[in-house]
Each structure stands twice: as structure tokens, then as C-alpha cells.
Design a protein around this motif. Structure first.
Motif, PDB file in Angstrom:
ATOM      1  N   LYS A 162      -3.704  -6.474 -10.625  1.00  0.00           N
ATOM      2  CA  LYS A 162      -3.257  -7.146  -9.410  1.00  0.00           C
ATOM      3  C   LYS A 162      -4.042  -6.595  -8.235  1.00  0.00           C
ATOM      4  CE  LYS A 162       1.500  -8.531  -9.956  1.00  0.00           C
ATOM      5  NZ  LYS A 162       2.864  -8.253  -9.489  1.00  0.00           N
ATOM      6  N   LYS A 163      -4.302  -7.429  -7.274  1.00  0.00           N
ATOM      7  CA  LYS A 163      -5.021  -6.967  -6.088  1.00  0.00           C
ATOM      8  C   LYS A 163      -4.076  -6.151  -5.219  1.00  0.00           C
ATOM      9  CE  LYS A 163      -9.060  -9.609  -5.047  1.00  0.00           C
ATOM     10  NZ  LYS A 163      -9.748 -10.399  -4.022  1.00  0.00           N
ATOM     11  N   LYS A 164      -4.609  -5.087  -4.607  1.00  0.00           N
ATOM     12  CA  LYS A 164      -3.837  -4.216  -3.739  1.00  0.00           C
ATOM     13  C   LYS A 164      -3.495  -4.966  -2.454  1.00  0.00           C
ATOM     14  CE  LYS A 164      -4.317   0.276  -1.450  1.00  0.00           C
ATOM     15  NZ  LYS A 164      -4.872   0.107  -0.117  1.00  0.00           N
ATOM     16  N   VAL A 165      -2.252  -4.809  -1.987  1.00  0.00           N
ATOM     17  CA  VAL A 165      -1.850  -5.443  -0.733  1.00  0.00           C
ATOM     18  C   VAL A 165      -2.418  -4.618   0.418  1.00  0.00           C
ATOM     19  CG1 VAL A 165       0.101  -6.049   0.753  1.00  0.00           C
ATOM     20  CG2 VAL A 165       0.269  -6.403  -1.699  1.00  0.00           C
ATOM     21  N   ARG A 166      -3.203  -5.246   1.296  1.00  0.00           N
ATOM     22  CA  ARG A 166      -3.799  -4.542   2.437  1.00  0.00           C
ATOM     23  C   ARG A 166      -2.982  -4.851   3.677  1.00  0.00           C
ATOM     24  NH1 ARG A 166      -8.904  -6.288   3.582  1.00  0.00           N
ATOM     25  NH2 ARG A 166      -9.575  -4.274   4.390  1.00  0.00           N
ATOM     26  N   LYS A 167      -2.011  -3.973   3.948  1.00  0.00           N
ATOM     27  CA  LYS A 167      -1.111  -4.190   5.079  1.00  0.00           C
ATOM     28  C   LYS A 167      -1.849  -4.075   6.404  1.00  0.00           C
ATOM     29  CE  LYS A 167       3.219  -2.548   3.084  1.00  0.00           C
ATOM     30  NZ  LYS A 167       4.255  -1.532   3.205  1.00  0.00           N
ATOM     31  N   GLY A 168      -1.397  -4.850   7.366  1.00  0.00           N
ATOM     32  CA  GLY A 168      -1.938  -4.767   8.720  1.00  0.00           C
ATOM     33  C   GLY A 168      -3.392  -5.168   8.836  1.00  0.00           C
ATOM     34  N   LYS A 185       0.580  -8.436  11.060  1.00  0.00           N
ATOM     35  CA  LYS A 185       1.547  -8.268  12.144  1.00  0.00           C
ATOM     36  C   LYS A 185       2.358  -6.984  11.995  1.00  0.00           C
ATOM     37  CE  LYS A 185       4.879 -10.809  14.902  1.00  0.00           C
ATOM     38  NZ  LYS A 185       6.276 -10.984  14.584  1.00  0.00           N
ATOM     39  N   THR A 186       3.604  -7.051  11.489  1.00  0.00           N
ATOM     40  CA  THR A 186       4.457  -5.848  11.471  1.00  0.00           C
ATOM     41  C   THR A 186       4.279  -5.022  10.197  1.00  0.00           C
ATOM     42  OG1 THR A 186       6.250  -7.223  10.629  1.00  0.00           O
ATOM     43  CG2 THR A 186       6.216  -6.811  12.994  1.00  0.00           C
ATOM     44  N   SER A 187       3.487  -5.473   9.273  1.00  0.00           N
ATOM     45  CA  SER A 187       3.180  -4.717   8.042  1.00  0.00           C
ATOM     46  C   SER A 187       4.416  -4.276   7.269  1.00  0.00           C
ATOM     47  CB  SER A 187       2.331  -3.496   8.380  1.00  0.00           C
ATOM     48  OG  SER A 187       1.180  -3.891   9.069  1.00  0.00           O
ATOM     49  N   GLY A 188       5.407  -5.135   7.199  1.00  0.00           N
ATOM     50  CA  GLY A 188       6.597  -4.837   6.408  1.00  0.00           C
ATOM     51  C   GLY A 188       7.530  -3.827   7.048  1.00  0.00           C
ATOM     52  N   ARG A 189       7.373  -3.566   8.364  1.00  0.00           N
ATOM     53  CA  ARG A 189       8.224  -2.576   9.035  1.00  0.00           C
ATOM     54  C   ARG A 189       9.325  -3.216   9.874  1.00  0.00           C
ATOM     55  NH1 ARG A 189       6.201   2.635  10.386  1.00  0.00           N
ATOM     56  NH2 ARG A 189       4.297   3.187   9.279  1.00  0.00           N
ATOM     57  N   GLY A 190       9.453  -4.512   9.833  1.00  0.00           N
ATOM     58  CA  GLY A 190      10.446  -5.175  10.675  1.00  0.00           C
ATOM     59  C   GLY A 190       9.952  -5.198  12.111  1.00  0.00           C
ATOM     60  N   THR A 191      10.881  -5.365  13.073  1.00  0.00           N
ATOM     61  CA  THR A 191      10.459  -5.395  14.472  1.00  0.00           C
ATOM     62  C   THR A 191      11.079  -4.258  15.262  1.00  0.00           C
ATOM     63  OG1 THR A 191      12.255  -6.920  14.929  1.00  0.00           O
ATOM     64  CG2 THR A 191      10.089  -7.881  14.543  1.00  0.00           C
ATOM     65  N   LYS A 192      10.295  -3.656  16.087  1.00  0.00           N
ATOM     66  CA  LYS A 192      10.686  -2.617  17.051  1.00  0.00           C
ATOM     67  C   LYS A 192      11.419  -1.413  16.441  1.00  0.00           C
ATOM     68  CE  LYS A 192      10.868  -5.728  20.997  1.00  0.00           C
ATOM     69  NZ  LYS A 192      11.717  -6.225  22.085  1.00  0.00           N
ATOM     70  N   GLY A 193      11.710  -0.441  17.241  1.00  0.00           N
ATOM     71  CA  GLY A 193      12.418   0.764  16.810  1.00  0.00           C
ATOM     72  C   GLY A 193      11.467   1.850  16.338  1.00  0.00           C
ATOM     73  N   THR A 194      12.009   3.061  16.179  1.00  0.00           N
ATOM     74  CA  THR A 194      11.210   4.229  15.800  1.00  0.00           C
ATOM     75  C   THR A 194      10.460   3.998  14.497  1.00  0.00           C
ATOM     76  OG1 THR A 194      12.954   5.564  16.780  1.00  0.00           O
ATOM     77  CG2 THR A 194      11.295   6.724  15.516  1.00  0.00           C
ATOM     78  N   LYS A 195      11.148   3.433  13.509  1.00  0.00           N
ATOM     79  CA  LYS A 195      10.536   3.256  12.181  1.00  0.00           C
ATOM     80  C   LYS A 195       9.398   2.249  12.203  1.00  0.00           C
ATOM     81  CE  LYS A 195      14.787   4.309   9.723  1.00  0.00           C
ATOM     82  NZ  LYS A 195      16.020   3.538   9.573  1.00  0.00           N
ATOM     83  N   ALA A 196       9.432   1.329  13.165  1.00  0.00           N
ATOM     84  CA  ALA A 196       8.363   0.345  13.258  1.00  0.00           C
ATOM     85  C   ALA A 196       7.131   0.943  13.938  1.00  0.00           C
ATOM     86  CB  ALA A 196       8.840  -0.868  14.037  1.00  0.00           C
ATOM     87  N   ARG A 197       7.367   1.883  14.861  1.00  0.00           N
ATOM     88  CA  ARG A 197       6.257   2.387  15.664  1.00  0.00           C
ATOM     89  C   ARG A 197       5.508   3.528  14.978  1.00  0.00           C
ATOM     90  NH1 ARG A 197      10.179   0.907  19.759  1.00  0.00           N
ATOM     91  NH2 ARG A 197       9.235  -0.808  20.913  1.00  0.00           N
ATOM     92  N   ASN A 198       6.250   4.496  14.510  1.00  0.00           N
ATOM     93  CA  ASN A 198       5.612   5.648  13.877  1.00  0.00           C
ATOM     94  C   ASN A 198       6.560   6.235  12.852  1.00  0.00           C
ATOM     95  OD1 ASN A 198       3.762   7.682  13.350  1.00  0.00           O
ATOM     96  ND2 ASN A 198       3.188   7.872  15.490  1.00  0.00           N
ATOM     97  N   THR A 199       6.208   7.352  12.272  1.00  0.00           N
ATOM     98  CA  THR A 199       7.055   7.940  11.236  1.00  0.00           C
ATOM     99  C   THR A 199       8.226   8.682  11.859  1.00  0.00           C
ATOM    100  OG1 THR A 199       5.629   9.866  11.216  1.00  0.00           O
ATOM    101  CG2 THR A 199       5.232   8.201   9.540  1.00  0.00           C
ATOM    102  N   VAL A 200       9.377   8.672  11.156  1.00  0.00           N
ATOM    103  CA  VAL A 200      10.558   9.420  11.578  1.00  0.00           C
ATOM    104  C   VAL A 200      10.422  10.813  10.975  1.00  0.00           C
ATOM    105  CG1 VAL A 200      13.080   9.490  11.503  1.00  0.00           C
ATOM    106  CG2 VAL A 200      11.889   7.301  11.524  1.00  0.00           C
ATOM    107  N   PRO A 201      10.673  11.893  11.748  1.00  0.00           N
ATOM    108  CA  PRO A 201      10.535  13.236  11.190  1.00  0.00           C
ATOM    109  C   PRO A 201      11.439  13.444   9.979  1.00  0.00           C
ATOM    110  CG  PRO A 201      10.911  13.319  13.559  1.00  0.00           C
ATOM    111  CD  PRO A 201      11.073  11.910  13.146  1.00  0.00           C
ATOM    112  N   VAL A 202      10.968  14.232   9.023  1.00  0.00           N
ATOM    113  CA  VAL A 202      11.754  14.543   7.829  1.00  0.00           C
ATOM    114  C   VAL A 202      13.004  15.306   8.267  1.00  0.00           C
ATOM    115  CG1 VAL A 202      11.786  15.851   5.669  1.00  0.00           C
ATOM    116  CG2 VAL A 202       9.734  14.636   6.362  1.00  0.00           C
ATOM    117  N   GLY A 203      14.170  14.885   7.780  1.00  0.00           N
ATOM    118  CA  GLY A 203      15.416  15.550   8.137  1.00  0.00           C
ATOM    119  C   GLY A 203      16.019  15.087   9.443  1.00  0.00           C
ATOM    120  N   PHE A 204      15.431  14.062  10.101  1.00  0.00           N
ATOM    121  CA  PHE A 204      15.988  13.551  11.355  1.00  0.00           C
ATOM    122  C   PHE A 204      17.256  12.774  11.043  1.00  0.00           C
ATOM    123  CE2 PHE A 204      16.165  10.348  14.821  1.00  0.00           C
ATOM    124  CZ  PHE A 204      16.318  11.228  15.878  1.00  0.00           C
ATOM    125  N   GLU A 205      18.342  13.093  11.752  1.00  0.00           N
ATOM    126  CA  GLU A 205      19.633  12.470  11.481  1.00  0.00           C
ATOM    127  C   GLU A 205      20.131  11.673  12.680  1.00  0.00           C
ATOM    128  OE1 GLU A 205      22.479  15.158   9.762  1.00  0.00           O
ATOM    129  OE2 GLU A 205      20.946  16.190   8.598  1.00  0.00           O
TER     130      GLU A 205
END
Length: 148
Positions: free
Chosen positions: A18-24, A32-52
Motif C-alpha cells: 500500500k502507498k504511504k499516506v503523506r499527511k499535510g 489541510k488539518t492532517s487528521g488532527r481535527g480543527t484548532k486546540g493544542t493537539k491540532a497546533r503542536n504536541t501535548v507534553p507527556v503527562g499533561f493533565e
């Protein structure tokens, strides 16, 4: 011999590659959003490990330094000499199994004899450990203390 399999006819089974999916990489694929949905911390960058979500994280809620538990610790069941004298008034041989049968300790666990109290009869004690004073008192009463 035209039906013979040739090396240039070999190809992988259908669906095996299968061909690799090339996001973004544009709207044609997952752009567009590369499977991250719209807006929010998770859409913009990574959430720190252990962030609650602003709650005090577990790693900061638990104590930092408070000793440790030794995983190799041997926990003995203790029997004092006065208890031995009470259980064996005529003397004789004492083993961990006998003590368990008389209800002084639980079965299949290491037993240690401690020197609180006195013993006047000769007993042969065969258990896992003895305190120094217990050994002395048993020998002084004419008995023997054997470590098994």
C-alpha cells in the motif's frame, strides 16, 4: 515453452503493497488539518507527556523521596522463648511444622526464635533463624538450636 514463469512477470499479491499516506501534502491526500481535527493544542503542536489539562500532574502529586522497599526482604514469624516453654513443657523436638500445627505461626513461612522470657527444659529447635540471646538460653537449658 512460452508458458514458463519469467522473472519480469513476478509481482506482489494484490493489496500487499500500500502507498504511504503523506499527511499535510495538499488537498489531494490528507491535506489541510492532517487528521488532527480543527484548532486546540493537539491540532497546533504536541501535548507534553503527562499533561493533565492543567490539573497537578501525577508525577508532581506523589512524594519525591521517602526511602524504598527492599524487594528481597525476608519477613520472619517470631516466637519467643516463653511461648516455646508454654507450648513444650516436657521439652522435645521443635520444628516450624510443629509450631504451625500448634497455631503459634503460619505454615510455609520462615520462623525466627527470639530470646524474650526463659526456658528451663531441653528442647531441640530446628527453625530458620535465632537471635543470639535465644540460642544462648536454649543451649544453657541443655537443648540444641539448629538452623535449617
Amino acid at each position: 515453452m512460452s508458458d514458463a514463469l519469467k522473472i519480469h512477470d513476478l509481482k506482489p499479491a494484490p493489496g500487499a503493497h500500500k502507498k504511504k499516506v503523506r499527511k499535510g501534502r495538499g488537498e489531494a491526500s490528507k491535506g489541510k488539518t492532517s487528521g488532527r481535527g480543527t484548532k486546540g493544542t493537539k491540532a497546533r503542536n504536541t501535548v507534553p507527556v503527562g499533561f493533565e489539562g492543567g490539573q497537578m500532574p501525577l508525577i508532581r502529586r506523589i512524594p519525591k523521596l521517602k526511602g524504598f522497599k527492599n524487594p528481597n526482604r525476608v519477613e520472619f514469624q517470631v516466637v519467643n522463648l516463653d511461648k516455646l516453654a508454654e507450648l513444650y513443657p516436657q521439652g522435645g523436638e521443635v520444628t516450624a511444622e510443629d509450631l504451625a500445627a500448634k497455631g503459634a505461626v503460619r505454615a510455609n513461612r520462615p520462623v525466627k526464635i527470639l530470646g524474650t522470657g526463659d526456658i528451663s527444659v531441653a528442647v531441640t529447635v530446628k527453625v530458620n533463624a535465632f537471635s543470639g540471646s535465644a540460642k544462648e538460653k536454649i543451649v544453657a537449658a541443655g537443648g540444641t538450636a539448629e538452623q535449617v
